[in-house]
Scaffold this active site. Structure first.
Site, PDB file in Angstrom:
ATOM      1  CD  GLU A   1      -1.467  -1.265   4.556  1.00  0.00           C
ATOM      2  OE1 GLU A   1      -1.755  -0.645   3.445  1.00  0.00           O
ATOM      3  OE2 GLU A   1      -0.834  -2.494   4.182  1.00  0.00           O
TER       4      GLU A   1
ATOM      5  CG  HIS B   1      -8.241  -2.913   1.343  1.00  0.00           C
ATOM      6  ND1 HIS B   1      -8.321  -4.202   0.687  1.00  0.00           N
ATOM      7  CD2 HIS B   1      -7.041  -2.576   1.535  1.00  0.00           C
ATOM      8  CE1 HIS B   1      -6.858  -4.520   0.760  1.00  0.00           C
ATOM      9  NE2 HIS B   1      -6.233  -3.812   1.110  1.00  0.00           N
ATOM     10  CD  GLU B   2      -6.034   0.727   2.229  1.00  0.00           C
ATOM     11  OE1 GLU B   2      -5.137   0.104   3.002  1.00  0.00           O
ATOM     12  OE2 GLU B   2      -6.250   0.706   1.230  1.00  0.00           O
TER      13      GLU B   2
ATOM     14  CG  HIS C   1      -4.278  -3.407   5.577  1.00  0.00           C
ATOM     15  ND1 HIS C   1      -3.617  -4.625   5.432  1.00  0.00           N
ATOM     16  CD2 HIS C   1      -4.436  -2.778   4.126  1.00  0.00           C
ATOM     17  CE1 HIS C   1      -3.531  -4.800   3.971  1.00  0.00           C
ATOM     18  NE2 HIS C   1      -4.054  -3.767   3.345  1.00  0.00           N
TER      19      HIS C   1
ATOM     20  CD  GLU D   1      -2.740  -5.782   0.617  1.00  0.00           C
ATOM     21  OE1 GLU D   1      -3.901  -5.615   0.735  1.00  0.00           O
ATOM     22  OE2 GLU D   1      -1.781  -5.016   1.058  1.00  0.00           O
TER      23      GLU D   1
ATOM     24  CE1 TYR E   1      -2.726  -6.172  -3.603  1.00  0.00           C
ATOM     25  CE2 TYR E   1      -4.507  -5.375  -2.329  1.00  0.00           C
ATOM     26  CZ  TYR E   1      -3.292  -5.347  -2.779  1.00  0.00           C
ATOM     27  OH  TYR E   1      -2.525  -4.226  -2.495  1.00  0.00           O
TER      28      TYR E   1
HETATM   29  N1  BES Z   1      -0.763  -1.920   1.137  1.00  0.00           N
HETATM   30  C1  BES Z   1      -1.574  -1.662  -0.014  1.00  0.00           C
HETATM   31  C2  BES Z   1      -1.139  -0.817  -0.978  1.00  0.00           C
HETATM   32  C3  BES Z   1       0.426  -1.064  -1.349  1.00  0.00           C
HETATM   33  C4  BES Z   1       0.607  -2.410  -1.793  1.00  0.00           C
HETATM   34  C5  BES Z   1       1.427  -0.158  -1.284  1.00  0.00           C
HETATM   35  C6  BES Z   1       1.945  -2.733  -2.202  1.00  0.00           C
HETATM   36  C7  BES Z   1       2.763  -0.571  -1.775  1.00  0.00           C
HETATM   37  C8  BES Z   1       2.981  -1.913  -2.176  1.00  0.00           C
HETATM   38  C9  BES Z   1      -3.236  -1.154   0.328  1.00  0.00           C
HETATM   39  O1  BES Z   1      -3.727  -1.713   1.370  1.00  0.00           O
HETATM   40  C10 BES Z   1      -4.100  -1.473  -0.740  1.00  0.00           C
HETATM   41  O2  BES Z   1      -3.999  -2.913  -1.055  1.00  0.00           O
HETATM   42  N2  BES Z   1      -4.763  -0.678  -1.576  1.00  0.00           N
HETATM   43  C11 BES Z   1      -5.415  -0.957  -2.522  1.00  0.00           C
HETATM   44  C12 BES Z   1      -6.823  -1.006  -2.052  1.00  0.00           C
HETATM   45  C13 BES Z   1      -7.838  -1.769  -2.652  1.00  0.00           C
HETATM   46  C14 BES Z   1      -7.439  -3.347  -2.882  1.00  0.00           C
HETATM   47  C15 BES Z   1      -9.143  -1.818  -2.064  1.00  0.00           C
HETATM   48  C16 BES Z   1      -5.309  -0.129  -3.727  1.00  0.00           C
HETATM   49  O3  BES Z   1      -4.514   0.948  -3.754  1.00  0.00           O
HETATM   50  O4  BES Z   1      -5.977  -0.081  -4.837  1.00  0.00           O
HETATM   51 ZN    ZN Z   2      -4.134  -3.846   1.157  1.00  0.00          ZN
END
Ligand code: BES
Ligand code: ZN
Length: 593
Positions: free
Chosen positions: A260, A284-285, A288, A307, A372
């Protein structure tokens, strides 16, 4: 006040960065970024030292105030997870601190792709991934989500390459320098940069796609509804405050589904399924932009505030864009994945609490589906207890009240109690916040997700398993989520010939949908269906998304003949992965590098 964030060396409660001006040069030959970071500081307690986080940064000089009067500094010994503290001697009236530095060619935030590793195969590409605590490997900073600052950047690199950042691009005064500004205060983990052969295609006034030209049209059509998502998100929880919402489609080594980064969400090209089936990651993003980027977890122990709220919000957006049954299907799938994570961690593991205890550990260790999906379940259960109208009003005021701030779980709970529960003893019992947040597992009183669309999948799977010649029109309208649930519903006792027949009928091994292919490959490994081995190799060689790569290696390592196969693939594939992915797989396959 005591320092809450144990993942920073910085003395952020005493001296705080309010703004950073960056002057960076990205050098693809040496694989380094060299530059200067000017910190504007607020010396709250008239301290004589300003301590920052660094990770393998070579610091050449540091100067104070506008004339950059040279000053002494000290770098502590390196901690493998946290890096090195940089102590800078400042004066009571110091306004700015200029740090000249160079990154290491192995900086964990940075992935340098040679042209072969990109889509176009003609230009190299660099991207950053700062969350959770990797920003310190390319910018000396107070690398804690508790500190928020505004920033500007001037970036130079190879003339043929475009530069994008997680801020608003400014008019070019000098064509060789790309300028960016972020006028909202943001935490360090939201600093991001990418240089590559990137082109832009607008979707609306404030939304558009950056990608290599080879995938730009495909991405544009996949994400054509992005403006619609922003409009719906705004209707739910208030104005979008970041001006632009652009997407950057990265090469397939990008380690996440999405990240995000403000104004410019980074996404994996595995979302380009051709049928818009995986766009919930974009929702999702986008979510955020409120939960996370506006209201930020104070420490990584409070990660669920980022999350959990975001998953809740994501599904509300998808309910608007698609319908209620679609959101329910996503929630149900998430719940099934959550159960898998809980059984991996153990039902009584402390890591199944929403509030985490990550002291002396890598914050990455806490980044499981608990934040999450257990986070989502908690918030969904509050919605069910008070009704949507009241809950939505609460969320809107919550985002307003804590906008541009960082808060802990405890601040959230106090606010929930003051603004929503208001001493109603019946509601205290029903919401049961203390148990959700501080106890392990899922509370026995939880109302769990149900999905009528899943019920239909399960019914068809049952009939199909009993008789593989069964045909039904119901699969014609299935989304990839239904196919994933179908594969997850298959027994682990199917014969190789039945699996082969199924593969021929449904074409799973040839699926262009990364979620379907991934679920299928895990199933295949568990069932020793070795005919897919070349597909597994190909997938792991080309995709770096940790969510796919790690479980596939895990399943291979656990299967009877898979471990050697896993190691042989990994030896070849490792150099294609970003640090966050290779770091997880190294641990899994016990690889020393
Ligand atoms: N912010 C996260 C990705 C992240 C988490 C990077 C922890 C570094 C450390 C991002 O928003 C995320 O949750 N991405 C998920 C998306 C899904 C839950 C829809 C992914 O990458 O799978
Ligand atoms: Zn996320």
């Amino acid at each position: 006040m005591t320092k809450q964030d144990t993942h920073t060396f910085s003395n952020y409660l005493k001296v705080v960065t309010t703004h950073i001006d960056l002057f960076l040069h990205v050098d693809f030959n040496t694989k380094t970024i060299t530059g200067k970071a000017i910190h504007h500081i607020n010396n709250l307690s008239q301290d004589s030292v300003f301590t920052l986080d660094t990770y393998d940064l070579a610091i050449s000089k540091i100067g104070l105030n506008e004339n950059e009067e040279p000053i002494s500094f000290k770098l502590d010994n390196k901690n493998n997870t946290l890096g090195q503290a940089l102590h800078i001697n400042i004066k009571k009236d110091t306004k700015t601190v200029s740090i000249y530095y160079e990154t290491s060619s192995n900086a964990p935030a940075l992935q340098w792709l040679n042209s072969i590793q990109t889509n176009g195969k003609s230009h190299p590409l660099l991207f950053t991934q700062s969350q959770a605590i990797l920003a310190r490997s390319w910018i000396p900073c107070q690398d804690t989500p508790s500190v928020k600052f505004t920033w500007s950047a001037n970036v130079t690199t190879d003339k043929q390459l475009a530069v994008v950042m997680s801020g608003i691009k400014q008019e070019a005064k000098n064509k060789e320098v790309s300028r960016f500004e972020m006028t909202n205060p943001v935490p360090s983990y939201l600093l991001a940069l990418c240089c590559g052969n990137l082109k832009y295609k607008a979707v609306s006034k404030r939304c558009g796609i950056y990608a290599e030209p080879e995938v730009l049209d495909k991405a544009h059509s996949e994400f054509i509804h992005v403006e619609d998502m922003v409009t719906n998100a705004e209707k739910l929880y208030g104005k979008y405050l970041w001006e632009q919402f652009d997407l950057l489609v990265l090469p397939s080594s990008f380690p996440f589904g999405g990240m995000e980064n403000p104004c410019l969400t980074f996404v994996t090209p595995t979302l380009l399924a051709g049928d818009r089936s995986l766009t919930n990651v974009v929702a999702h993003e986008l979510a955020h932009s409120w939960s996370g980027n506006l209201v930020t977890n104070a420490t990584w122990n409070d990660f669920w505030l980022n999350e959990g709220f975001t998953v809740y919000f994501e599904r509300r957006i998808m309910e608007e864009i698609e319908d209620k049954s679609y959101a329910e299907l996503l929630a149900y799938l998430g719940y099934r994945e959550l159960l898998k994570d809980i059984s991996k961690l153990g039902n009584t593991s402390k890591d199944t609490c929403l509030k985490l205890q990550l002291e002396n550990r890598d914050p990455d260790d806490g980044m499981t589906l608990i934040a999450y999906e257990k986070g989502f379940l908690f918030l969904k259960n509050i919605e069910l207890a008070v009704g949507r109208k009241r809950w939505d009003t609460f969320i809107r005021t919550y985002f307003n009240k804590f906008a541009f701030k960082s808060i802990s779980t405890e601040v959230f709970l106090a606010y929930l109690s003051d603004e929503l529960i208001k001493g109603d003893s019946e509601l205290i019992k029903r919401i049961n916040a203390e148990q959700w947040v501080y106890q392990t597992g899922i509370p026995a009183t939880a109302i769990l997700p149900k999905s009528t669309r899943f019920d239909a999948v399960k019914e068809f799977a049952g009939t199909y398993i009993a008789d593989q010649t069964t045909k039904s029109a119901i699969t014609n309208n299935w989304t990839s989520h239904e196919w994933v649930l179908f594969i997850m519903s298959l027994p682990n006792t199917m014969s190789i010939s039945s699996i082969e027949m199924m593969d021929a009928q449904f074409g799973f091994s040839k699926s262009h949908n990364a979620e379907i292919l991934f679920a299928w490959l895990v199933f295949a490994i568990t069932n020793n269906y070795e005919r897919v081995n070349p597909v597994i190799r190909e997938f792991l060689m080309s995709v770096g998304r940790r969510k796919f790569v790690e479980p596939l290696f895990r399943a291979l390592a656990a299967s009877s003949k898979g471990k050697e196969f896993a190691i042989s693939i990994y030896n070849e594939a490792r150099s294609n992965y970003h640090f966050v992915t290779s770091n997880s797989v190294d641990e899994l396959l016990k690889k020393e590098h």
